[in-house]
Motif scaffolding. Structure first.
Motif, PDB file in Angstrom:
ATOM      1  N   LEU A   1      -8.438  -7.363   5.148  1.00 13.39           N
ATOM      2  CA  LEU A   1      -7.175  -7.938   5.146  1.00 13.39           C
ATOM      3  C   LEU A   1      -5.582  -7.937   5.826  1.00 13.39           C
ATOM      4  O   LEU A   1      -6.233  -8.747   6.702  1.00 13.39           O
ATOM      5  CB  LEU A   1      -6.380  -7.927   3.739  1.00 13.39           C
TER       6      LEU A   1
ATOM      7  N   PHE B   1     -10.186   1.426  -3.212  1.00  8.89           N
ATOM      8  CA  PHE B   1     -10.876   0.308  -3.214  1.00  8.89           C
ATOM      9  C   PHE B   1      -9.672  -0.813  -2.678  1.00  8.89           C
ATOM     10  O   PHE B   1      -9.418  -1.346  -2.005  1.00  8.89           O
ATOM     11  CB  PHE B   1     -11.279  -0.512  -4.478  1.00  8.89           C
TER      12      PHE B   1
ATOM     13  N   THR C   1      -9.271  -2.043   0.532  1.00 13.87           N
ATOM     14  CA  THR C   1      -9.351  -4.035   0.696  1.00 13.87           C
ATOM     15  C   THR C   1      -7.898  -4.566   1.825  1.00 13.87           C
ATOM     16  O   THR C   1      -8.185  -5.614   1.775  1.00 13.87           O
ATOM     17  CB  THR C   1      -8.616  -4.633  -1.004  1.00 13.87           C
ATOM     18  N   CYS C   2      -6.557  -3.138   1.471  1.00  9.81           N
ATOM     19  CA  CYS C   2      -5.749  -3.660   1.896  1.00  9.81           C
ATOM     20  C   CYS C   2      -6.311  -3.537   3.179  1.00  9.81           C
ATOM     21  O   CYS C   2      -5.379  -4.195   4.789  1.00  9.81           O
ATOM     22  CB  CYS C   2      -4.693  -2.377   1.823  1.00  9.81           C
TER      23      CYS C   2
ATOM     24  N   HIS D   1       0.793  -1.340  -0.206  1.00  8.63           N
ATOM     25  CA  HIS D   1       0.540  -0.127  -0.052  1.00  8.63           C
ATOM     26  C   HIS D   1       0.819   0.972   0.018  1.00  8.63           C
ATOM     27  O   HIS D   1       0.352   2.381  -1.029  1.00  8.63           O
ATOM     28  CB  HIS D   1      -0.501   0.102   1.593  1.00  8.63           C
TER      29      HIS D   1
END
Length: 241
Positions: free
Chosen positions: A205, A197, A201-202, A8
């Motif tokens: 998770l 997004f 998403t990161c 990221h």
């Protein structure tokens, strides 16, 4: 989890200028864009001073968890608000990079805690800090490579935009819908979806992985106490921890 964070961080570093160009260039001046770019590089270092104070007060585990939740919350708010809220978009782009870089720095403290745990549990004569830090660096290295590759691929798939050729590709997901309906250019919309997004998403998770991390609270305090005890030559049995 550290792999995702490195991914990221480098995703933001690689695509930050692209987001400024295609999401904000028509709405803000060049000087404002330069200020945002400067803030994104300087603010993480200043922000770490505040994060360290929070870590001393609440613990590294809680602070990192709050940052993951903040990343998720900001991403959802920005997704619901849309790409037309320019000031909110400026705040999100800058804060996303600032908090992401800050989390990268705090995760090094977690590795230090793992070094202490390994030292105490395995009764080492010397801490294996170089080994653990080197292993983490090796395992997270792919994040630096895959960040620009995945970002470029997503941009090409969803918008038909190739950053190397700067010509649209015929097979894209967003281009047919945008050209026939909405007035938002497919490249701008694709950049916006990537911007929101990827953090969402990161964050999901990382929260899933972070919830399984157990070296915090009383267990971490016990490890720290035993680590200090071994420095004075008092080895204590820690198999019950």
């Amino acid at each position: 989890m550290n792999l995702i964070q490195v991914f990221h961080c480098h995703f933001n570093s690689n695509f930050f200028p692209l987001f400024l160009e295609h999401l904000l260039s028509d709405s803000i001046s060049a000087s404002t864009g330069s200020i945002l770019l400067g803030i994104s590089f300087v603010a993480p270092h200043l922000n770490n001073l505040y994060f360290l104070t929070l870590c001393q007060r609440n613990g590294v585990y809680q602070v990192i968890k709050w940052l993951f939740l903040l990343k998720l919350g900001l991403g959802l708010v920005m997704l619901l608000a849309g790409a037309d809220h320019i000031y909110l978009l400026c705040i999100f782009i800058a804060s996303n990079r600032v908090f992401t870089e800050g989390t990268c720095k705090l995760l090094k403290l977690v590795i230090s805690d793992l070094v202490d745990e390994d030292f105490v549990v395995n009764r080492r004569q010397q801490a294996a800090s170089a080994l653990l830090f080197g292993m983490v660096a090796l395992l997270t290295k792919p994040g630096q490579t895959f960040a620009p590759l995945i970002g470029t691929w997503l941009l090409c798939v969803y918008t038909g935009y190739d950053i190397f050729e700067r010509q649209p590709v015929k097979d894209s997901v967003l281009a047919p819908d945008i050209s026939s309906g909405s007035g938002t250019p497919p490249l701008r919309l694709g950049c916006f979806y990537m911007l929101v997004f990827v953090p969402i998403t990161c964050a999901l998770l990382q929260l899933a992985a972070w919830s399984r991390f157990t070296l915090h609270g009383k267990k971490l305090q016990a490890i720290k106490t035993l680590r200090q005890g071994t420095q004075h030559g008092h080895m204590i049995d820690v198999k019950a921890i």
